[in-house]
Write a protein that holds these residues in place. Structure first.
Motif, mmCIF file in Angstrom:
data_model
loop_
_atom_site.group_PDB
_atom_site.id
_atom_site.type_symbol
_atom_site.label_atom_id
_atom_site.label_comp_id
_atom_site.label_asym_id
_atom_site.label_seq_id
_atom_site.Cartn_x
_atom_site.Cartn_y
_atom_site.Cartn_z
ATOM 1 N N THR A 1 11.348 -5.083 -2.710
ATOM 2 C CA THR A 1 10.129 -4.678 -1.999
ATOM 3 C C THR A 1 9.478 -3.469 -2.667
ATOM 4 O O THR A 1 8.249 -3.362 -2.722
ATOM 5 N N ALA B 1 5.683 -3.491 -4.097
ATOM 6 C CA ALA B 1 4.693 -2.538 -3.593
ATOM 7 C C ALA B 1 4.111 -1.701 -4.727
ATOM 8 O O ALA B 1 2.882 -1.512 -4.809
ATOM 9 N N GLN C 1 2.104 5.486 4.512
ATOM 10 C CA GLN C 1 1.490 4.889 5.692
ATOM 11 C C GLN C 1 0.055 5.367 5.876
ATOM 12 O O GLN C 1 -0.835 4.586 6.232
ATOM 13 N N GLY D 1 -2.548 3.707 3.667
ATOM 14 C CA GLY D 1 -2.959 2.424 4.245
ATOM 15 C C GLY D 1 -3.929 2.610 5.393
ATOM 16 O O GLY D 1 -4.929 1.879 5.502
ATOM 17 N N THR E 1 -6.504 -6.302 2.786
ATOM 18 C CA THR E 1 -5.229 -6.632 3.427
ATOM 19 C C THR E 1 -4.049 -6.372 2.499
ATOM 20 O O THR E 1 -3.034 -5.790 2.904
ATOM 21 N N LEU E 2 -4.154 -6.795 1.241
ATOM 22 C CA LEU E 2 -3.070 -6.595 0.288
ATOM 23 C C LEU E 2 -2.807 -5.109 0.037
ATOM 24 O O LEU E 2 -1.646 -4.682 -0.098
ATOM 25 N N TRP F 1 -1.116 -3.657 3.131
ATOM 26 C CA TRP F 1 0.242 -4.204 3.197
ATOM 27 C C TRP F 1 1.144 -3.557 2.153
ATOM 28 O O TRP F 1 2.308 -3.235 2.420
ATOM 29 N N ALA F 2 0.625 -3.341 0.946
ATOM 30 C CA ALA F 2 1.425 -2.716 -0.113
ATOM 31 C C ALA F 2 1.784 -1.281 0.251
ATOM 32 O O ALA F 2 2.911 -0.829 -0.020
ATOM 33 N N ASN G 1 2.189 -0.070 3.327
ATOM 34 C CA ASN G 1 3.229 -0.143 4.352
ATOM 35 C C ASN G 1 4.559 -0.605 3.755
ATOM 36 O O ASN G 1 5.632 -0.132 4.162
ATOM 37 N N LEU G 2 4.494 -1.529 2.797
ATOM 38 C CA LEU G 2 5.716 -1.990 2.135
ATOM 39 C C LEU G 2 6.364 -0.852 1.350
ATOM 40 O O LEU G 2 7.597 -0.707 1.349
#
Length: 287
Positions: free
Chosen positions: A10, A14, A197, A200, A249-250, A253-254, A256-257
């Motif tokens: 992960t 990310a 975080q 994002g 979105t990506l 998401w990255a 948060n990942l």
């Protein structure tokens, strides 16, 4: 920490996604195949060799505008995160060491900022100071800063009464030396999680404002503005909103990942994420 991140699947994913986004922000305007502001009679054209993602309602090349607008979105998100980090972490680290008055004042200020709707305040700041995204992002960063304040304060409280800190105080060590030598090592992992975080969250805020046509001067291209424009012409180009929506979105998401990966390798507790923007964007706007 970077080596341990790269050992996680992960973490590698990310970092790879965020590296691509960073390259788009740096090189996007240079890689644009056409002038992103140039209009043409070929409006709302489909995918072709000359226009790999078609054209918008004014005949401007969509791919060029996506590449050109990536810098605004990335810089705005970083402004939110870095402002929140500085404004929140510094008083959080010092709150335990500078006396009860400073501690009480910073706690009450953090509680007040948490109660304020930061997206609404960003719109208000733009209305007062002019249509500029930077000032709105700086104010938003201040309103998001209680997340970093709480993380830094919790790390400081965890070792404030430890024997080695008390020994350093008895030996005459300054507050700055204690924070640098003992507190930062414990505070950095949870602060790194909170930073990822918040980047994002910053993307969501920037996209929300630019979706509404707030914070940028037309015809400046942004991912949120392109999404708003594409939603207004679904009958002609029903697939068009997928590209800017997927980029946003990506990216979120990255981030948060990456936050999850940093927490996994460091063992840091997950901070309470800032609330999402409460305003709901209408299905239309300007780019």
């Amino acid at each position: 920490m970077v080596r341990r991140l790269l050992r996680l699947r992960t973490g590698r994913l990310a970092l790879a996604l965020l590296a691509v986004i960073a390259l788009l922000a740096v090189l996007g305007p240079l890689l644009a195949p056409q002038d992103p502001l140039a209009t043409s009679p070929d409006a709302l054209a489909g995918i072709s060799g000359a226009h790999p993602l078609g054209t918008d309602n004014l005949g401007r090349d969509v791919l060029s505008r996506l590449l050109d607008g990536s810098r605004v979105s990335v810089v705005g998100a970083l402004e939110v995160a870095l402002t929140a980090l500085v404004v929140g972490a510094v008083p959080g680290l010092l709150s335990v060491h500078l006396g009860r008055v400073f501690e009480w004042l910073t706690l009450r200020l953090a509680d007040t900022l948490v109660a304020l709707p930061f997206l609404l305040f960003a719109v208000a700041v733009i209305a007062l100071l002019g249509n500029g995204l930077t000032q709105a992002m700086l104010v938003t960063g201040v309103l998001v800063s209680p997340l970093f304040y709480r993380v830094a304060r919790a790390a400081t409280l965890g070792i404030a009464r430890s024997p080695y800190v008390e020994a350093a105080q008895l030996a005459g060590a300054s507050t700055g030396w204690i924070v640098r030598r003992h507190v930062l090592a414990k505070a950095l992992p949870p602060l790194a999680v909170a930073l990822a975080q918040t980047v994002g969250t910053g993307f969501v805020i920037v996209s929300s404002l630019t979706f509404l046509g707030i914070g940028v001067e037309p015809p400046q291209a942004t991912w949120g503005g392109l999404l708003a424009t594409d939603l207004g012409f679904l009958a002609q180009r029903p697939w068009a909103p997928l590209v800017p929506a997927l980029l946003i979105t990506l990216t979120v998401w990255a981030c948060n990942l990456l936050a999850d990966a940093v927490r996994d390798v460091s063992g840091a507790p997950a901070p309470d994420a800032p609330p999402p923007p409460s305003a709901q964007a209408p299905a239309g706007g300007t780019s």
